[in-house]
Structures are given as C-alpha cells and as structure tokens.
Design a protein around this motif. Structure first.
Motif, PDB file in Angstrom:
ATOM      1  N   LYS A  42     -22.178   0.047  11.267  1.00 56.01           N
ATOM      2  CA  LYS A  42     -21.701   1.398  10.974  1.00 56.01           C
ATOM      3  C   LYS A  42     -20.855   1.401   9.714  1.00 56.01           C
ATOM      4  N   GLU A  43     -20.671   2.594   9.175  1.00 55.48           N
ATOM      5  CA  GLU A  43     -19.830   2.729   8.001  1.00 55.48           C
ATOM      6  C   GLU A  43     -18.350   2.666   8.379  1.00 55.48           C
ATOM      7  N   ARG A  44     -17.547   2.306   7.402  1.00 56.37           N
ATOM      8  CA  ARG A  44     -16.114   2.293   7.619  1.00 56.37           C
ATOM      9  C   ARG A  44     -15.625   3.729   7.804  1.00 56.37           C
ATOM     10  N   GLU A  45     -14.754   3.938   8.784  1.00 53.26           N
ATOM     11  CA  GLU A  45     -14.268   5.284   9.055  1.00 53.26           C
ATOM     12  C   GLU A  45     -12.753   5.296   9.161  1.00 53.26           C
ATOM     13  N   LEU A  46     -12.199   6.442   8.796  1.00 52.09           N
ATOM     14  CA  LEU A  46     -10.760   6.620   8.859  1.00 52.09           C
ATOM     15  C   LEU A  46     -10.319   6.795  10.308  1.00 52.09           C
ATOM     16  N   VAL A  47      -9.263   6.101  10.669  1.00 47.81           N
ATOM     17  CA  VAL A  47      -8.694   6.215  12.007  1.00 47.81           C
ATOM     18  C   VAL A  47      -7.438   7.083  11.991  1.00 47.81           C
ATOM     19  N   ALA A  48      -6.530   6.770  11.075  1.00 45.89           N
ATOM     20  CA  ALA A  48      -5.257   7.495  11.033  1.00 45.89           C
ATOM     21  C   ALA A  48      -4.603   7.320   9.671  1.00 45.89           C
ATOM     22  N   THR A  49      -3.807   8.313   9.288  1.00 43.66           N
ATOM     23  CA  THR A  49      -3.067   8.276   8.030  1.00 43.66           C
ATOM     24  C   THR A  49      -1.639   8.739   8.278  1.00 43.66           C
ATOM     25  N   ILE A  50      -0.721   8.153   7.514  1.00 44.71           N
ATOM     26  CA  ILE A  50       0.677   8.568   7.598  1.00 44.71           C
ATOM     27  C   ILE A  50       1.211   8.745   6.183  1.00 44.71           C
ATOM     28  N   THR A  51       2.006   9.790   5.988  1.00 48.43           N
ATOM     29  CA  THR A  51       2.563  10.057   4.671  1.00 48.43           C
ATOM     30  C   THR A  51       3.692   9.086   4.342  1.00 48.43           C
ATOM     31  N   ARG A  66      -4.894   8.995  21.701  1.00 46.42           N
ATOM     32  CA  ARG A  66      -4.975   7.599  22.158  1.00 46.42           C
ATOM     33  C   ARG A  66      -4.315   6.631  21.207  1.00 46.42           C
ATOM     34  N   CYS A  67      -3.937   7.094  20.039  1.00 45.06           N
ATOM     35  CA  CYS A  67      -3.284   6.169  19.120  1.00 45.06           C
ATOM     36  C   CYS A  67      -2.168   6.866  18.365  1.00 45.06           C
ATOM     37  N   THR A  68      -1.256   6.050  17.860  1.00 41.43           N
ATOM     38  CA  THR A  68      -0.119   6.535  17.088  1.00 41.43           C
ATOM     39  C   THR A  68       0.082   5.626  15.882  1.00 41.43           C
ATOM     40  N   ILE A  69       0.095   6.241  14.703  1.00 42.68           N
ATOM     41  CA  ILE A  69       0.401   5.493  13.493  1.00 42.68           C
ATOM     42  C   ILE A  69       1.872   5.705  13.153  1.00 42.68           C
ATOM     43  N   SER A  70       2.516   4.644  12.732  1.00 44.70           N
ATOM     44  CA  SER A  70       3.923   4.737  12.349  1.00 44.70           C
ATOM     45  C   SER A  70       4.184   3.738  11.228  1.00 44.70           C
ATOM     46  N   LYS A  75      10.789  -2.374   6.388  1.00 43.71           N
ATOM     47  CA  LYS A  75      10.082  -3.634   6.647  1.00 43.71           C
ATOM     48  C   LYS A  75       8.739  -3.692   5.923  1.00 43.71           C
ATOM     49  N   ASN A  76       8.422  -2.644   5.153  1.00 43.18           N
ATOM     50  CA  ASN A  76       7.133  -2.595   4.449  1.00 43.18           C
ATOM     51  C   ASN A  76       5.958  -2.834   5.402  1.00 43.18           C
ATOM     52  N   THR A  77       6.021  -2.171   6.531  1.00 39.87           N
ATOM     53  CA  THR A  77       5.021  -2.404   7.566  1.00 39.87           C
ATOM     54  C   THR A  77       4.551  -1.080   8.152  1.00 39.87           C
ATOM     55  N   VAL A  78       3.256  -1.012   8.402  1.00 45.48           N
ATOM     56  CA  VAL A  78       2.671   0.125   9.100  1.00 45.48           C
ATOM     57  C   VAL A  78       2.049  -0.387  10.388  1.00 45.48           C
ATOM     58  N   TYR A  79       2.091   0.453  11.404  1.00 44.03           N
ATOM     59  CA  TYR A  79       1.638   0.066  12.730  1.00 44.03           C
ATOM     60  C   TYR A  79       0.571   1.041  13.236  1.00 44.03           C
ATOM     61  N   LEU A  80      -0.245   0.549  14.143  1.00 41.31           N
ATOM     62  CA  LEU A  80      -1.180   1.415  14.855  1.00 41.31           C
ATOM     63  C   LEU A  80      -1.135   1.013  16.320  1.00 41.31           C
ATOM     64  N   GLN A  81      -0.548   1.867  17.114  1.00 42.79           N
ATOM     65  CA  GLN A  81      -0.515   1.658  18.558  1.00 42.79           C
ATOM     66  C   GLN A  81      -1.739   2.337  19.160  1.00 42.79           C
ATOM     67  N   MET A  82      -2.557   1.572  19.841  1.00 45.27           N
ATOM     68  CA  MET A  82      -3.778   2.104  20.435  1.00 45.27           C
ATOM     69  C   MET A  82      -3.724   1.925  21.944  1.00 45.27           C
ATOM     70  N   ASN A  83      -3.983   3.005  22.650  1.00 46.21           N
ATOM     71  CA  ASN A  83      -3.967   2.997  24.110  1.00 46.21           C
ATOM     72  C   ASN A  83      -5.310   3.470  24.655  1.00 46.21           C
TER      73      ASN A  83
END
Length: 120
Positions: A42-51, A66-70, A75-83
């Motif tokens: 499959k093609e690459r698809e966007l899951v989530a974006t944060i400003t 089902r997910c939360t981006i933060s 810490k120069n870090t981005v997270y994706l919590q997936m439930n």
C-alpha cells in the motif's frame, strides 16, 4: 538531521503501543510533526499531524478516537499513542518533520520507520 523512531513491536488486537520519534539537527519547535504509515503493498498514508506548539492536531479517519499525537519541544520528541489496535494497523510507521519557509519552499525530513505488527 535525524529522526529516530522507537516503540514499535508486536501487539495483540485491542492492545496499545506508544511510538516515539527523537529529532536532532534542526529546530524542532519550528516544524510541524506527523506520523505516517505504510502497509505492505500500500501507499504511505498520513496518520496524524501536530502543529509547532501542539495546539492543533489532525488525524486520519481510520485512527480518530484510537490514537493521540503529542510533542515535547523541550525533548525534541513527538509521540503517537495508539490504542485499540487492529490487524489493519500493521505497518511501518514513519516520523515526518516539515516546515514551510516561504512561498513554494519547504523543508521536510523522514525517519527510518518502526514496524508495528498487530496479530494474535
């Protein structure tokens, strides 16, 4: 410039995972951060974006609720919590950084990806 993802792995349906992406080599707080995924065939698809400051987020319809981006700009870090993960969430998940610096000009970087496998 480096984007290093971690936190992927094997999880049963209904389980949770938290992905992390550690950034270096650029001014992290200036960049929109996103998570993409690509399943086999499959093609690459966007899951989530944060400003930049984390004030706004957007999610793919398939992941809404089902997910939360933060992000932690300190810490120069981005997270994706997936439930409530489903088998169809199986994919390589990529971290992406983007900044628009002027009309028609942007800088964008990709991480190397982390595998998420949802299976019983």
């Amino acid at each position: 410039v480096q984007l290093v993802e971690s936190g992927g792995g094997f999880v049963q349906p209904g389980g949770s995972l938290r992905l992390s992406c550690a950034a270096s080599g650029f001014t992290f707080s200036n960049y929109y951060m996103s998570w993409y995924r690509q399943a086999p065939g499959k093609e690459r698809e966007l899951v989530a974006t944060i400003t930049t400051a984390g004030g706004r987020t957007n999610y793919a319809d398939s992941m809404k609720g089902r997910c939360t981006i933060s992000r932690d700009n300190g810490k120069n870090t981005v997270y994706l919590q997936m439930n409530s993960l489903k088998r169809e969430d199986t994919a390589v998940y990529y971290c992406h950084a983007r900044v628009v610096v002027g009309p028609g000009t942007q800088y964008a970087y990709w991480g190397q990806g982390t595998q998420v496998t949802v299976s019983s």
